[in-house]
Scaffold this active site. Structure first.
Site, PDB file in Angstrom:
ATOM      1  N   LYS A   8       5.077  -5.205   1.151  1.00 25.25           N
ATOM      2  CA  LYS A   8       5.050  -5.774  -0.210  1.00 25.25           C
ATOM      3  C   LYS A   8       4.092  -6.949  -0.324  1.00 25.25           C
ATOM      4  O   LYS A   8       3.259  -7.005  -1.216  1.00 25.25           O
ATOM      5  CB  LYS A   8       6.427  -6.335  -0.605  1.00 25.25           C
ATOM      6  CG  LYS A   8       7.534  -5.368  -0.765  1.00 25.25           C
ATOM      7  CD  LYS A   8       8.752  -6.071  -1.360  1.00 25.25           C
ATOM      8  CE  LYS A   8       9.329  -7.169  -0.495  1.00 25.25           C
ATOM      9  NZ  LYS A   8      10.054  -6.702   0.692  1.00 25.25           N
ATOM     10  N   ARG A  83      15.337  -8.714  -7.136  1.00 22.09           N
ATOM     11  CA  ARG A  83      15.971  -8.212  -5.917  1.00 22.09           C
ATOM     12  C   ARG A  83      17.408  -7.760  -6.130  1.00 22.09           C
ATOM     13  O   ARG A  83      18.034  -7.244  -5.216  1.00 22.09           O
ATOM     14  CB  ARG A  83      15.969  -9.330  -4.888  1.00 22.09           C
ATOM     15  CG  ARG A  83      15.225  -8.963  -3.596  1.00 22.09           C
ATOM     16  CD  ARG A  83      15.163 -10.202  -2.763  1.00 22.09           C
ATOM     17  NE  ARG A  83      14.769 -10.009  -1.424  1.00 22.09           N
ATOM     18  CZ  ARG A  83      13.573 -10.369  -0.942  1.00 22.09           C
ATOM     19  NH1 ARG A  83      12.655 -10.832  -1.750  1.00 22.09           N
ATOM     20  NH2 ARG A  83      13.323 -10.236   0.340  1.00 22.09           N
ATOM     21  N   ARG A 120       5.723  -7.859  13.538  1.00 24.41           N
ATOM     22  CA  ARG A 120       5.630  -9.102  12.777  1.00 24.41           C
ATOM     23  C   ARG A 120       6.307 -10.260  13.516  1.00 24.41           C
ATOM     24  O   ARG A 120       5.878 -11.392  13.442  1.00 24.41           O
ATOM     25  CB  ARG A 120       6.278  -8.908  11.400  1.00 24.41           C
ATOM     26  CG  ARG A 120       6.092 -10.089  10.477  1.00 24.41           C
ATOM     27  CD  ARG A 120       6.342  -9.708   9.046  1.00 24.41           C
ATOM     28  NE  ARG A 120       7.721  -9.895   8.664  1.00 24.41           N
ATOM     29  CZ  ARG A 120       8.212  -9.569   7.469  1.00 24.41           C
ATOM     30  NH1 ARG A 120       7.432  -9.020   6.569  1.00 24.41           N
ATOM     31  NH2 ARG A 120       9.463  -9.767   7.184  1.00 24.41           N
ATOM     32  N   ARG A 126       8.345 -16.818  11.311  1.00 25.62           N
ATOM     33  CA  ARG A 126       9.365 -16.916  10.267  1.00 25.62           C
ATOM     34  C   ARG A 126      10.728 -16.975  10.913  1.00 25.62           C
ATOM     35  O   ARG A 126      11.087 -16.112  11.706  1.00 25.62           O
ATOM     36  CB  ARG A 126       9.276 -15.695   9.344  1.00 25.62           C
ATOM     37  CG  ARG A 126       8.233 -15.852   8.280  1.00 25.62           C
ATOM     38  CD  ARG A 126       8.104 -14.602   7.449  1.00 25.62           C
ATOM     39  NE  ARG A 126       9.338 -14.191   6.794  1.00 25.62           N
ATOM     40  CZ  ARG A 126       9.365 -13.371   5.757  1.00 25.62           C
ATOM     41  NH1 ARG A 126       8.254 -12.888   5.251  1.00 25.62           N
ATOM     42  NH2 ARG A 126      10.514 -13.029   5.210  1.00 25.62           N
ATOM     43  N   ARG A 137      18.797  -8.365   6.996  1.00 24.65           N
ATOM     44  CA  ARG A 137      18.010  -8.293   5.766  1.00 24.65           C
ATOM     45  C   ARG A 137      17.878  -6.846   5.291  1.00 24.65           C
ATOM     46  O   ARG A 137      17.908  -6.578   4.093  1.00 24.65           O
ATOM     47  CB  ARG A 137      16.637  -8.934   5.970  1.00 24.65           C
ATOM     48  CG  ARG A 137      16.739 -10.445   6.152  1.00 24.65           C
ATOM     49  CD  ARG A 137      15.411 -11.065   6.567  1.00 24.65           C
ATOM     50  NE  ARG A 137      14.500 -11.163   5.463  1.00 24.65           N
ATOM     51  CZ  ARG A 137      13.225 -10.806   5.502  1.00 24.65           C
ATOM     52  NH1 ARG A 137      12.706 -10.319   6.599  1.00 24.65           N
ATOM     53  NH2 ARG A 137      12.465 -10.943   4.446  1.00 24.65           N
TER      54      ARG A 137
HETATM   55  P1  AMP Z   1      10.717 -12.356   1.349  1.00 21.13           P
HETATM   56  O1  AMP Z   1       9.570 -13.195   1.804  1.00 21.13           O
HETATM   57  O2  AMP Z   1      10.444 -11.704   0.004  1.00 21.13           O
HETATM   58  O3  AMP Z   1      11.164 -11.354   2.368  1.00 21.13           O
HETATM   59  O4  AMP Z   1      11.948 -13.350   1.102  1.00 21.13           O
HETATM   60  C1  AMP Z   1      12.483 -14.121   2.148  1.00 21.13           C
HETATM   61  C2  AMP Z   1      13.896 -14.577   1.796  1.00 21.13           C
HETATM   62  O5  AMP Z   1      13.874 -15.375   0.607  1.00 21.13           O
HETATM   63  C3  AMP Z   1      14.890 -13.463   1.485  1.00 21.13           C
HETATM   64  O6  AMP Z   1      15.477 -12.907   2.649  1.00 21.13           O
HETATM   65  C4  AMP Z   1      15.912 -14.216   0.654  1.00 21.13           C
HETATM   66  O7  AMP Z   1      16.706 -15.048   1.472  1.00 21.13           O
HETATM   67  C5  AMP Z   1      15.043 -15.132  -0.179  1.00 21.13           C
HETATM   68  N1  AMP Z   1      14.604 -14.486  -1.454  1.00 21.13           N
HETATM   69  C6  AMP Z   1      13.337 -14.155  -1.800  1.00 21.13           C
HETATM   70  N2  AMP Z   1      13.291 -13.618  -3.015  1.00 21.13           N
HETATM   71  C7  AMP Z   1      14.563 -13.587  -3.465  1.00 21.13           C
HETATM   72  C8  AMP Z   1      15.175 -13.118  -4.654  1.00 21.13           C
HETATM   73  N3  AMP Z   1      14.454 -12.563  -5.645  1.00 21.13           N
HETATM   74  N4  AMP Z   1      16.525 -13.259  -4.779  1.00 21.13           N
HETATM   75  C9  AMP Z   1      17.272 -13.823  -3.794  1.00 21.13           C
HETATM   76  N5  AMP Z   1      16.757 -14.276  -2.644  1.00 21.13           N
HETATM   77  C10 AMP Z   1      15.412 -14.161  -2.469  1.00 21.13           C
END
Ligand code: AMP
Length: 181
Positions: A8, A83, A120, A126, A137
């Protein structure tokens, strides 16, 4: 949209560049917030590190503010939002006068996702990328985010893209699948 490891972030970045639109990554914004020693940062950090989702209410506030910024006038691509079905509903309310919302859904097999996440882990620093948290996740994704795909499918706003293979070939497929938009 797509599970963790679907590509993504990479594809959203390429698309934003190509279309000269804003790239809005809620994950990146939250990681930034969590680095700050503010009250909000202290609240957000343990949630992200545990692979859980922050509240829909907080995300709603963040998005509402972000899409008002001047770089959003020509459009935007969200990365990691909406999400949950509740977030998708919030977005519909926020964008009531903007008709063209499409969900770009990157489909990748579980095996490929796991192998990309393994890769990754070695490359990025991270804190939510340990094996256990990555699996968590994926579970949270399946439970809370997969239903969002059906939400947009039912509205006729879903574009599915085969997300397997290298970055370049996925990007070609993606561009082709949205050339009419
Ligand atoms: P990502 O980089 O998109 O994988 O997001 C990393 C983390 O940020 C996720 O595992 C959630 O803890 C939080 N997060 C990101 N976007 C959202 C969202 N739209 N709603 C809730 N938590 C989010």
């Amino acid at each position: 949209m797509g599970p963790p490891g679907a590509g993504k972030g990479t594809q959203a970045m390429l698309l934003a560049k190509d279309r000269e639109i804003a790239h809005i990554s809620t994950g990146a914004m939250l990681r930034e917030v969590s680095k700050q020693g503010t009250e909000l940062g202290r609240l957000v950090k343990p949630i992200i590190d545990a692979g859980e989702y922050v509240t829909d209410e907080l995300i709603g506030r963040i998005i509402q503010e972000r899409i008002k910024q001047p770089d959003c006038v020509n459009g935007f691509i969200f990365d990691g939002f909406p999400r949950t079905v509740e977030q998708a509903r919030m977005l519909s309310n926020m964008l009531e006068d903007i008709p063209s919302v499409m969900l770009l859904y990157l489909t990748v097999t579980r095996e490929e996702v796991i192998s990309r996440l393994e890769k990754r882990r070695g490359e990025q620093n991270r804190e939510d990328d340990s094996v256990e948290i990555q699996l968590k996740r994926l579970r949270v994704y399946k439970e809370k985010t997969a239903p969002v795909v059906d939400y947009y499918r039912n509205k006729g706003c879903l574009i599915e893209i085969d997300g397997s293979g290298g970055i370049g070939s996925v990007n070609e497929r993606l561009k082709k699948s949205i050339s009419h938009i």
